[in-house]
Scaffold this active site. Structure first.
Site, PDB file in Angstrom:
ATOM      1  N   CYS A 122       1.110  -1.645   0.115  1.00 51.41           N
ATOM      2  CA  CYS A 122      -0.138  -0.261   0.146  1.00 51.41           C
ATOM      3  C   CYS A 122       0.885   1.085  -0.135  1.00 51.41           C
ATOM      4  CB  CYS A 122      -0.770  -0.307   1.366  1.00 51.41           C
ATOM      5  SG  CYS A 122      -2.362  -1.364   1.204  1.00 51.41           S
ATOM      6  N   HIS A 262      -2.936   7.044   2.539  1.00 49.20           N
ATOM      7  CA  HIS A 262      -3.811   5.525   2.035  1.00 49.20           C
ATOM      8  C   HIS A 262      -5.194   5.216   2.317  1.00 49.20           C
ATOM      9  CE1 HIS A 262      -3.838   1.735   1.175  1.00 49.20           C
ATOM     10  NE2 HIS A 262      -4.066   1.143   2.281  1.00 49.20           N
ATOM     11  N   ASN A 292     -10.049  -0.338  -0.210  1.00 51.04           N
ATOM     12  CA  ASN A 292      -8.671  -0.331  -0.399  1.00 51.04           C
ATOM     13  C   ASN A 292      -8.407  -0.336  -1.537  1.00 51.04           C
ATOM     14  OD1 ASN A 292      -5.509  -0.386  -0.110  1.00 51.04           O
ATOM     15  ND2 ASN A 292      -6.011  -1.402   2.268  1.00 51.04           N
TER      16      ASN A 292
END
Length: 354
Positions: A122, A262, A292
């Site tokens: 990520c 994020h 996500n």
């Protein structure tokens, strides 16, 4: 720990953004039919209401990344053969090799570009952005495409309610070019700690555990996550580096136009914002609609908020990912939103939804 301070003479600035979202939506109600969960449980713990899923034969990460790249080219008004470098941040590449960047290069016709994939989960886009910036500042390239693209549905176990509610598919990216007006990437703090790797990983498919009937039976080709551990480390990691970036560059909360975090979990984002003393209206947040999307979340935020950005706006980008990897980047936006409105009318629709 890696501390990077950019050249005072020339910065790598974002000059265009692009994205690709699959049409198929997977809502919380859809997931309730697959696993023992509820809409309220998912929203209260993650902030997610739906996510996009890439469907169809022969459609992988490169398919989404190439579409995002083409949108960037169209908005910037340049041809693919003007691109010098392509960097794709991903953990779900079409195949082990060739690199996704090679497939994107062929698809868009970037005949003069070289490139590679970067894997940092990520935090991948943030690491790729700084890598691209270094290439720009070295003088070895003038146009670098940095794309985050992940098809997380391909490695998600839809019988595991702890992980299947979290992830979606998407691609988004930016074009980096030299800037002599003190805009662009100003400073970054990038970090890694491999001791925590077991808390967020995919065990199968690599050279340590190549695909066999046994690895498939043990579900080793799916994401495995210790949610509590990741949550605690992510909150501290993202908040620490974001605040460090602010202090090092003498920034107060009033100086920051937006935090671009994020999009892993709304509670993590809220905790980071509190440490930075930022009001909610200065946080880019679209996790409810996309979930996500790993390396795509930060550039996807930049795309959705492009209309609200003007030259000179201070942004702090922050991420945390498997590895563990984490970091923060301080940049000044390099162009006005008026230009974006004329070049991409679809942005107006995107903002009306937010």
């Amino acid at each position: 720990m890696t501390s990077v301070t950019m050249s005072p003479d020339i910065h790598a600035a974002i000059t265009a953004v692009g994205h690709y979202l699959p049409e198929t939506r997977l809502t919380n109600q859809d997931l309730m039919k697959l696993v023992d969960t509820t809409d309220e449980w998912i929203k209260s713990r993650t902030g997610i209401e739906e996510r996009r899923i890439l469907t169809g034969e022969k459609k992988g990460v490169s398919y989404m990344a190439a579409h995002a790249a083409q949108e960037i080219l169209d908005k910037r008004g340049i041809q693919a053969d003007e691109i010098d470098v392509i960097i794709v941040a991903t953990v779900t590449a079409d195949m082990s090799f060739p690199a996704t960047a090679c497939l994107v290069q062929a698809e868009i016709g970037a005949t003069n570009a070289w490139g590679f994939d970067l894997s940092a989960a990520c935090t991948g886009f943030l690491f790729a952005l700084n890598t691209g910036a270094g290439i720009i500042e070295s003088g070895r390239a003038s146009k670098v495409l940095v794309i985050g693209s992940d098809k997380m549905s391909s490695i998600t176990d839809y019988t595991d309610r702890k992980t299947c509610v979290l992830f979606g598919d998407a691609a988004a990216g930016v074009l980096l070019e030299p800037d002599a007006n003190n805009n662009g990437i100003i400073d970054s703090e990038l970090r890694m700690d491999g001791h925590g790797w077991e808390a967020l990983c995919m065990l199968g498919g690599g050279s340590l555990h190549p695909a066999t009937h046994d690895t498939v039976d043990q579900k080793m080709h799916y994401i495995q996550q210790d949610g509590q551990t990741v949550f605690k480390v992510a909150v501290k990691g993202m908040a620490d580096v974001a605040v460090e970036i602010m202090e090092r560059n003498h920034l107060t909360s009033d100086d920051i136009r937006f935090l671009v975090p994020h999009q892993a979990n709304q509670r993590i984002i809220d905790a980071v914002a509190r440490r930075m003393k930022l009001d909610p209206d200065r946080i880019m947040l679209n996790i409810s609609r996309y979930g996500n999307t790993t390396a795509a979340t930060i550039p996807l935020c930049l795309h959705d908020w492009e209309l609200d950005l003007n030259e000179g706006d201070n942004l702090v980008l922050a991420a945390f990912g498997g590895g563990f990897t984490w970091g923060a980047t301080y940049l000044r936006w390099a162009y006005d939103s008026v230009e974006a409105k004329h070049s991409d009318p679809s942005l107006i629709d995107a903002q009306q939804v937010l």
